[in-house]
Design a protein around this motif. Structure first.
Motif, PDB file in Angstrom:
ATOM      1  N   ILE A  34       0.865  -1.177   0.000  1.00 39.47           N
ATOM      2  CA  ILE A  34       0.000   0.000   0.000  1.00 39.47           C
ATOM      3  C   ILE A  34       0.902   1.228   0.000  1.00 39.47           C
ATOM      4  CG2 ILE A  34      -1.834   1.246   1.204  1.00 39.47           C
ATOM      5  CD1 ILE A  34      -2.631  -1.581   0.122  1.00 39.47           C
ATOM      6  N   ALA A  35       0.866   1.996  -1.087  1.00 39.95           N
ATOM      7  CA  ALA A  35       1.804   3.102  -1.247  1.00 39.95           C
ATOM      8  C   ALA A  35       1.147   4.473  -1.300  1.00 39.95           C
ATOM      9  CB  ALA A  35       2.610   2.896  -2.534  1.00 39.95           C
ATOM     10  N   ASN A  36      -0.158   4.532  -1.519  1.00 37.29           N
ATOM     11  CA  ASN A  36      -0.817   5.814  -1.756  1.00 37.29           C
ATOM     12  C   ASN A  36      -1.763   6.250  -0.640  1.00 37.29           C
ATOM     13  OD1 ASN A  36       0.180   6.176  -4.566  1.00 37.29           O
ATOM     14  ND2 ASN A  36      -0.903   4.240  -4.827  1.00 37.29           N
ATOM     15  N   LEU A  37      -1.849   5.468   0.419  1.00 42.49           N
ATOM     16  CA  LEU A  37      -2.789   5.765   1.498  1.00 42.49           C
ATOM     17  C   LEU A  37      -2.038   6.056   2.787  1.00 42.49           C
ATOM     18  CD1 LEU A  37      -5.332   2.864   0.882  1.00 42.49           C
ATOM     19  CD2 LEU A  37      -5.425   5.203  -0.004  1.00 42.49           C
ATOM     20  N   GLU A  38      -2.599   6.961   3.586  1.00 42.75           N
ATOM     21  CA  GLU A  38      -2.007   7.216   4.887  1.00 42.75           C
ATOM     22  C   GLU A  38      -2.787   6.447   5.946  1.00 42.75           C
ATOM     23  OE1 GLU A  38      -2.480  11.230   6.483  1.00 42.75           O
ATOM     24  OE2 GLU A  38      -3.771  11.669   4.796  1.00 42.75           O
ATOM     25  N   ASN A  39      -2.164   6.287   7.086  1.00 44.75           N
ATOM     26  CA  ASN A  39      -2.780   5.550   8.187  1.00 44.75           C
ATOM     27  C   ASN A  39      -3.393   6.520   9.186  1.00 44.75           C
ATOM     28  OD1 ASN A  39      -1.866   2.890   7.437  1.00 44.75           O
ATOM     29  ND2 ASN A  39       0.184   3.585   7.957  1.00 44.75           N
ATOM     30  N   ILE A  40      -4.701   6.428   9.347  1.00 49.77           N
ATOM     31  CA  ILE A  40      -5.401   7.210  10.367  1.00 49.77           C
ATOM     32  C   ILE A  40      -6.175   6.207  11.213  1.00 49.77           C
ATOM     33  CG2 ILE A  40      -7.095   9.027  10.818  1.00 49.77           C
ATOM     34  CD1 ILE A  40      -6.312  10.284   8.164  1.00 49.77           C
ATOM     35  N   ARG A  41      -6.266   6.500  12.511  1.00 48.59           N
ATOM     36  CA  ARG A  41      -6.895   5.547  13.417  1.00 48.59           C
ATOM     37  C   ARG A  41      -8.047   6.188  14.197  1.00 48.59           C
ATOM     38  NH1 ARG A  41      -2.985   3.495  17.359  1.00 48.59           N
ATOM     39  NH2 ARG A  41      -1.989   5.525  17.252  1.00 48.59           N
ATOM     40  N   ASP A  42      -9.008   5.357  14.500  1.00 45.30           N
ATOM     41  CA  ASP A  42     -10.164   5.680  15.331  1.00 45.30           C
ATOM     42  C   ASP A  42     -10.158   4.632  16.447  1.00 45.30           C
ATOM     43  OD1 ASP A  42     -12.649   6.560  16.299  1.00 45.30           O
ATOM     44  OD2 ASP A  42     -13.798   5.632  14.687  1.00 45.30           O
ATOM     45  N   PRO A  43      -9.167   4.708  17.375  1.00 48.49           N
ATOM     46  CA  PRO A  43      -8.928   3.602  18.307  1.00 48.49           C
ATOM     47  C   PRO A  43     -10.082   3.290  19.255  1.00 48.49           C
ATOM     48  CG  PRO A  43      -7.634   5.511  18.936  1.00 48.49           C
ATOM     49  CD  PRO A  43      -8.264   5.825  17.605  1.00 48.49           C
ATOM     50  N   LYS A  44     -10.894   4.269  19.548  1.00 47.01           N
ATOM     51  CA  LYS A  44     -12.032   4.034  20.445  1.00 47.01           C
ATOM     52  C   LYS A  44     -13.328   3.869  19.668  1.00 47.01           C
ATOM     53  CE  LYS A  44      -9.858   6.397  24.271  1.00 47.01           C
ATOM     54  NZ  LYS A  44      -9.898   7.518  25.209  1.00 47.01           N
ATOM     55  N   SER A  45     -13.220   3.766  18.341  1.00 52.89           N
ATOM     56  CA  SER A  45     -14.382   3.629  17.449  1.00 52.89           C
ATOM     57  C   SER A  45     -15.362   4.780  17.622  1.00 52.89           C
ATOM     58  CB  SER A  45     -15.089   2.283  17.655  1.00 52.89           C
ATOM     59  OG  SER A  45     -14.217   1.220  17.402  1.00 52.89           O
ATOM     60  N   GLU A  46     -14.849   5.943  18.012  1.00 52.51           N
ATOM     61  CA  GLU A  46     -15.699   7.104  18.263  1.00 52.51           C
ATOM     62  C   GLU A  46     -16.470   7.523  17.013  1.00 52.51           C
ATOM     63  OE1 GLU A  46     -15.165  11.776  19.580  1.00 52.51           O
ATOM     64  OE2 GLU A  46     -13.558  10.373  20.040  1.00 52.51           O
ATOM     65  N   LEU A  47     -15.765   7.696  15.907  1.00 57.91           N
ATOM     66  CA  LEU A  47     -16.435   8.090  14.666  1.00 57.91           C
ATOM     67  C   LEU A  47     -17.297   6.952  14.143  1.00 57.91           C
ATOM     68  CD1 LEU A  47     -16.925  10.311  12.590  1.00 57.91           C
ATOM     69  CD2 LEU A  47     -14.931   9.471  11.328  1.00 57.91           C
ATOM     70  N   ALA A  48     -16.790   5.736  14.216  1.00 56.66           N
ATOM     71  CA  ALA A  48     -17.558   4.581  13.736  1.00 56.66           C
ATOM     72  C   ALA A  48     -18.890   4.477  14.483  1.00 56.66           C
ATOM     73  CB  ALA A  48     -16.751   3.300  13.892  1.00 56.66           C
ATOM     74  N   ARG A  49     -18.865   4.580  15.790  1.00 54.97           N
ATOM     75  CA  ARG A  49     -20.106   4.503  16.568  1.00 54.97           C
ATOM     76  C   ARG A  49     -21.032   5.667  16.240  1.00 54.97           C
ATOM     77  NH1 ARG A  49     -16.820   3.254  20.831  1.00 54.97           N
ATOM     78  NH2 ARG A  49     -17.120   5.299  21.741  1.00 54.97           N
ATOM     79  N   ALA A  50     -20.471   6.877  16.163  1.00 59.14           N
ATOM     80  CA  ALA A  50     -21.295   8.059  15.897  1.00 59.14           C
ATOM     81  C   ALA A  50     -21.965   7.981  14.526  1.00 59.14           C
ATOM     82  CB  ALA A  50     -20.448   9.327  15.997  1.00 59.14           C
ATOM     83  N   MET A  51     -21.328   7.261  13.596  1.00 63.03           N
ATOM     84  CA  MET A  51     -21.888   7.131  12.248  1.00 63.03           C
ATOM     85  C   MET A  51     -22.688   5.840  12.069  1.00 63.03           C
ATOM     86  SD  MET A  51     -18.897   8.769   9.880  1.00 63.03           S
ATOM     87  CE  MET A  51     -19.877   8.597   8.378  1.00 63.03           C
ATOM     88  N   GLY A  52     -22.857   5.063  13.129  1.00 59.51           N
ATOM     89  CA  GLY A  52     -23.671   3.853  13.046  1.00 59.51           C
ATOM     90  C   GLY A  52     -23.021   2.717  12.281  1.00 59.51           C
ATOM     91  N   VAL A  53     -21.687   2.682  12.283  1.00 57.33           N
ATOM     92  CA  VAL A  53     -20.975   1.575  11.628  1.00 57.33           C
ATOM     93  C   VAL A  53     -21.052   0.373  12.563  1.00 57.33           C
ATOM     94  CG1 VAL A  53     -18.730   0.768  10.800  1.00 57.33           C
ATOM     95  CG2 VAL A  53     -19.480   3.114  10.310  1.00 57.33           C
ATOM     96  N   MET A  54     -21.759  -0.664  12.103  1.00 58.33           N
ATOM     97  CA  MET A  54     -22.011  -1.829  12.956  1.00 58.33           C
ATOM     98  C   MET A  54     -21.102  -3.009  12.638  1.00 58.33           C
ATOM     99  SD  MET A  54     -24.319  -0.494  14.782  1.00 58.33           S
ATOM    100  CE  MET A  54     -25.233  -1.723  15.662  1.00 58.33           C
ATOM    101  N   GLY A  55     -20.507  -3.031  11.481  1.00 59.34           N
ATOM    102  CA  GLY A  55     -19.619  -4.112  11.065  1.00 59.34           C
ATOM    103  C   GLY A  55     -18.605  -3.542  10.095  1.00 59.34           C
ATOM    104  N   LEU A  56     -17.657  -4.355   9.695  1.00 61.93           N
ATOM    105  CA  LEU A  56     -16.608  -3.893   8.794  1.00 61.93           C
ATOM    106  C   LEU A  56     -16.503  -4.832   7.599  1.00 61.93           C
ATOM    107  CD1 LEU A  56     -13.865  -3.079  11.444  1.00 61.93           C
ATOM    108  CD2 LEU A  56     -15.373  -1.453  10.304  1.00 61.93           C
TER     109      LEU A  56
END
Length: 178
Positions: free
Chosen positions: A118-140
């Protein structure tokens, strides 16, 4: 049955939302799983980079964003990451943002990115799933299309071939205003 409901929901949404009425021709192939929505602002969330420095989705204001919620332990996430990398290379005017959601060891993320070339993407993390939970992401994985105003305009649940002609055509059509 599930696919039929997704198609019905998408058809109803497209018919009810004139802004997306002409987009039905682009919701094909892997993108048939895409649900286009009325623009909805992203909730604020404290994100971090690989060195634990603060990051924010506000950094991407003014650009179309393909926001991918993923995890190192998720096989479909790992499978689609090279296609997301190729999408970023093919459409440098957008931001493809993989967001490692939940507990993801930074060393494991870096190792996977190296192994998968992977050469064109940067690594960003949501370690507490804060954004995922706020956006209703239930699975991956879940991938959200964000307009330049920082609003969600589409969501695809599950993996996809993001470098496919169908995906690129849909993104380009959204960028062109439908």
């Amino acid at each position: 049955m599930r696919n039929a409901l997704a198609v019905l929901y998408t058809a109803l949404m497209l018919g009810a939302n004139p802004a997306h009425a002409d987009m039905s021709a682009y919701v094909t192939g892997d993108m048939a799983k895409m649900v286009l929505t009325a623009p909805t602002p992203l909730p604020p969330a404290a994100l971090i980079d690989m060195a634990d420095a603060p990051r924010s989705m506000d950094e991407f204001q003014g650009k179309w964003v393909v926001l991918n919620f993923w995890a190192t332990w998720c096989p479909p996430c790992r499978e689609e990451m090279p296609a997301l990398d190729r999408l970023q290379a093919a459409l440098p005017e957008i931001a493809v943002v993989p967001l490692a959601t939940g507990r993801n060891d930074p060393v494991a993320i870096e190792r996977f990115f190296t192994e998968a070339a992977i050469a064109n993407l940067e690594n960003i993390r949501d370690p507490k799933s804060e954004l995922a939970r706020a956006m209703g992401v239930m699975g991956l994985p879940v991938t959200v299309i964000v307009n330049p105003q920082g609003q969600e305009v589409g969501r695809l649940i599950g993996d996809a071939h993001w470098d496919s002609p169908d995906a690129q055509a849909l993104i380009k059509a959204l960028m062109a205003g439908g």
